[in-house]
Design a protein around this motif. Structure first.
Motif, mmCIF file in Angstrom:
data_model
loop_
_atom_site.group_PDB
_atom_site.id
_atom_site.type_symbol
_atom_site.label_atom_id
_atom_site.label_comp_id
_atom_site.label_asym_id
_atom_site.label_seq_id
_atom_site.Cartn_x
_atom_site.Cartn_y
_atom_site.Cartn_z
ATOM 1 N N CYS A 73 -4.387 30.410 -7.376
ATOM 2 C CA CYS A 73 -3.414 31.067 -8.567
ATOM 3 C C CYS A 73 -4.799 30.392 -9.696
ATOM 4 O O CYS A 73 -5.405 29.402 -9.552
ATOM 5 C CB CYS A 73 -2.576 29.865 -8.401
ATOM 6 N N ILE A 74 -4.516 31.287 -10.677
ATOM 7 C CA ILE A 74 -5.300 30.993 -11.820
ATOM 8 C C ILE A 74 -4.232 31.079 -13.246
ATOM 9 O O ILE A 74 -3.902 31.970 -13.490
ATOM 10 C CB ILE A 74 -6.458 32.455 -11.460
ATOM 11 N N ILE A 75 -4.437 29.830 -14.249
ATOM 12 C CA ILE A 75 -3.958 29.701 -14.866
ATOM 13 C C ILE A 75 -4.505 30.081 -16.572
ATOM 14 O O ILE A 75 -5.213 29.337 -16.037
ATOM 15 C CB ILE A 75 -3.161 28.409 -14.707
ATOM 16 N N ASP A 76 -4.865 31.590 -17.125
ATOM 17 C CA ASP A 76 -5.478 31.457 -17.876
ATOM 18 C C ASP A 76 -7.346 31.519 -18.180
ATOM 19 O O ASP A 76 -7.747 30.282 -18.603
ATOM 20 C CB ASP A 76 -4.722 30.083 -19.465
ATOM 21 N N GLY A 77 -7.322 31.691 -16.736
ATOM 22 C CA GLY A 77 -8.204 31.519 -16.450
ATOM 23 C C GLY A 77 -9.195 30.372 -15.205
ATOM 24 O O GLY A 77 -10.424 30.610 -15.562
ATOM 25 N N THR A 78 -8.432 29.585 -15.181
ATOM 26 C CA THR A 78 -8.493 27.729 -14.553
ATOM 27 C C THR A 78 -8.287 28.284 -13.143
ATOM 28 O O THR A 78 -6.671 28.208 -12.823
ATOM 29 C CB THR A 78 -8.106 26.939 -15.269
ATOM 30 N N ASP A 79 -8.728 28.144 -12.335
ATOM 31 C CA ASP A 79 -8.573 28.044 -10.944
ATOM 32 C C ASP A 79 -7.991 26.878 -10.862
ATOM 33 O O ASP A 79 -8.665 25.753 -10.804
ATOM 34 C CB ASP A 79 -9.501 28.638 -9.877
ATOM 35 N N ILE A 80 -6.621 27.408 -10.526
ATOM 36 C CA ILE A 80 -5.802 25.920 -9.833
ATOM 37 C C ILE A 80 -6.815 24.564 -9.059
ATOM 38 O O ILE A 80 -6.477 23.349 -8.673
ATOM 39 C CB ILE A 80 -4.172 25.942 -10.012
ATOM 40 N N ALA A 81 -6.855 25.825 -7.903
ATOM 41 C CA ALA A 81 -7.680 24.891 -6.598
ATOM 42 C C ALA A 81 -8.924 24.263 -7.211
ATOM 43 O O ALA A 81 -9.188 22.792 -6.865
ATOM 44 C CB ALA A 81 -8.566 25.692 -6.498
ATOM 45 N N THR A 82 -9.673 24.216 -8.274
ATOM 46 C CA THR A 82 -10.681 23.611 -8.832
ATOM 47 C C THR A 82 -9.869 22.169 -9.516
ATOM 48 O O THR A 82 -10.584 21.021 -9.426
ATOM 49 C CB THR A 82 -11.401 23.998 -10.113
ATOM 50 N N LEU A 83 -8.778 21.899 -9.608
ATOM 51 C CA LEU A 83 -7.818 21.179 -9.935
ATOM 52 C C LEU A 83 -7.309 19.910 -8.996
ATOM 53 O O LEU A 83 -5.988 18.389 -9.416
ATOM 54 C CB LEU A 83 -6.882 21.422 -10.879
ATOM 55 N N GLY A 84 -7.610 20.721 -7.390
ATOM 56 C CA GLY A 84 -7.320 19.496 -6.389
ATOM 57 C C GLY A 84 -5.344 20.151 -6.383
ATOM 58 O O GLY A 84 -5.308 19.833 -5.965
ATOM 59 N N MET A 85 -5.494 21.332 -6.446
ATOM 60 C CA MET A 85 -3.910 22.075 -6.977
ATOM 61 C C MET A 85 -4.095 23.459 -5.791
ATOM 62 O O MET A 85 -4.696 23.763 -5.666
ATOM 63 C CB MET A 85 -3.179 22.392 -7.769
ATOM 64 N N PHE A 86 -2.668 23.433 -5.610
ATOM 65 C CA PHE A 86 -2.268 24.667 -4.591
ATOM 66 C C PHE A 86 -0.469 24.945 -5.088
ATOM 67 O O PHE A 86 0.107 23.503 -5.313
ATOM 68 C CB PHE A 86 -2.688 24.846 -3.605
ATOM 69 N N ILE A 87 -0.041 25.676 -4.503
ATOM 70 C CA ILE A 87 1.340 26.581 -4.819
ATOM 71 C C ILE A 87 2.153 26.280 -3.210
ATOM 72 O O ILE A 87 1.479 26.701 -2.775
ATOM 73 C CB ILE A 87 1.771 27.096 -5.473
ATOM 74 N N LEU A 88 3.214 25.045 -3.293
ATOM 75 C CA LEU A 88 3.444 25.411 -2.093
ATOM 76 C C LEU A 88 4.242 25.882 -1.215
ATOM 77 O O LEU A 88 4.656 26.596 -1.987
ATOM 78 C CB LEU A 88 4.737 23.826 -1.880
ATOM 79 N N LYS A 89 4.161 26.230 -0.002
ATOM 80 C CA LYS A 89 5.267 26.778 0.851
ATOM 81 C C LYS A 89 6.550 26.686 0.144
ATOM 82 O O LYS A 89 7.479 26.081 -0.266
ATOM 83 C CB LYS A 89 5.502 26.269 1.878
ATOM 84 N N ASP A 90 7.155 28.836 -0.217
ATOM 85 C CA ASP A 90 8.400 28.444 -0.898
ATOM 86 C C ASP A 90 8.389 28.026 -2.333
ATOM 87 O O ASP A 90 9.542 28.177 -3.131
ATOM 88 C CB ASP A 90 9.472 27.636 -0.334
ATOM 89 N N GLY A 91 7.412 27.999 -3.066
ATOM 90 C CA GLY A 91 7.120 27.548 -4.199
ATOM 91 C C GLY A 91 7.173 28.464 -5.753
ATOM 92 O O GLY A 91 6.956 27.893 -6.756
ATOM 93 N N ASP A 92 7.170 29.705 -5.086
ATOM 94 C CA ASP A 92 6.553 30.664 -5.840
ATOM 95 C C ASP A 92 7.534 31.815 -5.589
ATOM 96 O O ASP A 92 7.140 32.509 -6.099
ATOM 97 C CB ASP A 92 5.525 31.420 -5.675
ATOM 98 N N ASN A 93 8.928 32.101 -4.787
ATOM 99 C CA ASN A 93 9.444 32.454 -5.529
ATOM 100 C C ASN A 93 10.578 33.001 -5.767
ATOM 101 O O ASN A 93 10.778 34.875 -5.773
ATOM 102 C CB ASN A 93 10.366 32.022 -4.044
#
Length: 286
Positions: A5-25
């Motif tokens: 997941c990349i928001i406006d060029g920022t990979d949220i993994a670099t912020l210690g983040m990810f989208i939860l299961k069923d969190g992107d339906n």
């Protein structure tokens, strides 16, 4: 999770983040129709639709994120960076690798936040953040150039404008409970007085039918993400026609209706591995 997941060029993994299961339906769910202008004539069955007014609402997209850090300072820095990523002008460009698509979304706000780990004590900190976005032009996700599906599984023998739902890769799990339900009659004039029991009801006419609502519970199963985008887009474009849709049942019964909404969207597995999507399609009878 890098690059997921990349928001406006920022990979949220670099912020210690990810989208939860069923969190992107919500990303790929079909939008809902706006309530069209209609005439409900007492002398006729169903309703008469102004097809030019049959348009789509903006779509709410709720995304459930997870954020973590080994200590309070790192956690606060990451949380603030994620906040600042959203509190800027313009639309947020949210790339989701699983769909291989960049969504253009307006940030609306935080719908929910649950924190774990405190802040004062040492140790890991984490949080669940639900962010709401709005897709102001949800139909733009689907190319108007794709009108025919590639085909799919075993025949359902339920047709949409002459095309078996199986051609879209759809298995119909349940439909007949609403499709075969009796229509309610349109009611005549009823008058009531405080000085008399009951009501005086006009029953001296052949009743006409009120329109019904149909719910189709579906599973969409396809081998590849590429096939998904073709079949899913073709289905959306067929449902979006500004003319009566005809759903033909196995026994030959034909239902004249229009698509109204999709709900209960669930991914049964990561969609970029093998597509298995579950959802309900809702229709209004004419």
């Amino acid at each position: 999770m890098t690059g997921a997941c990349i928001i406006d060029g920022t990979d949220i993994a670099t912020l210690g983040m990810f989208i939860l299961k069923d969190g992107d339906n919500d990303f790929v769910s079909f939008p809902s129709r706006k309530e069209p202008f209609k005439n409900d004539w007492f002398e006729y069955d169903g309703v008469e639709i102004d097809w030019g007014s049959l348009t789509y609402k903006a779509k709410s997209v709720k995304v459930k994120y997870y954020i973590s850090a080994p200590d309070s300072t790192t956690f606060n820095n990451r949380l603030n960076a994620f906040k600042n990523l959203h509190l800027v002008s313009g639309l947020r460009q949210v790339y989701i690798r699983e769909f291989d698509y960049t969504f253009n979304l307006q940030y609306i706000g935080v719908k929910d936040y649950n924190h774990k780990g405190g802040l004062y004590k040492s140790g890991k900190k984490s949080g669940h953040i639900t962010i709401e976005y709005i897709d102001n032009d949800p139909a733009a996700l689907f190319s108007s150039a794709i009108t025919l599906p590639l085909g799919g599984g075993l025949a359902t023998r339920v047709l949409l404008n002459g095309i078996d739902f199986a051609d879209y890769g759809i298995i119909i799990k349940e439909f007949y409970s609403t499709a075969l339900r009796f229509s309610n009659p349109k009611q005549g004039i009823r008058s009531e007085s405080a000085y008399a029991n009951g009501v005086i009801a006009d029953t001296g006419f052949a009743p006409k039918k009120q329109p019904r609502q149909f719910k189709m519970e579906c599973s969409l199963i396809l081998d590849t993400l590429e096939d998904f985008w073709v079949n899913y887009t073709a289905l959306f474009n067929e449902l979006s026609k500004k003319e009566p849709l005809t759903i033909t049942l196995t026994n030959g019964t034909q239902l004249s209706c229009y698509y109204s909404s999709m709900d209960n969207v669930k991914k049964m597995r990561p969609i970029n591995q093998k597509v298995h999507l579950s959802f309900n399609l809702n229709f209004n009878e004419l």
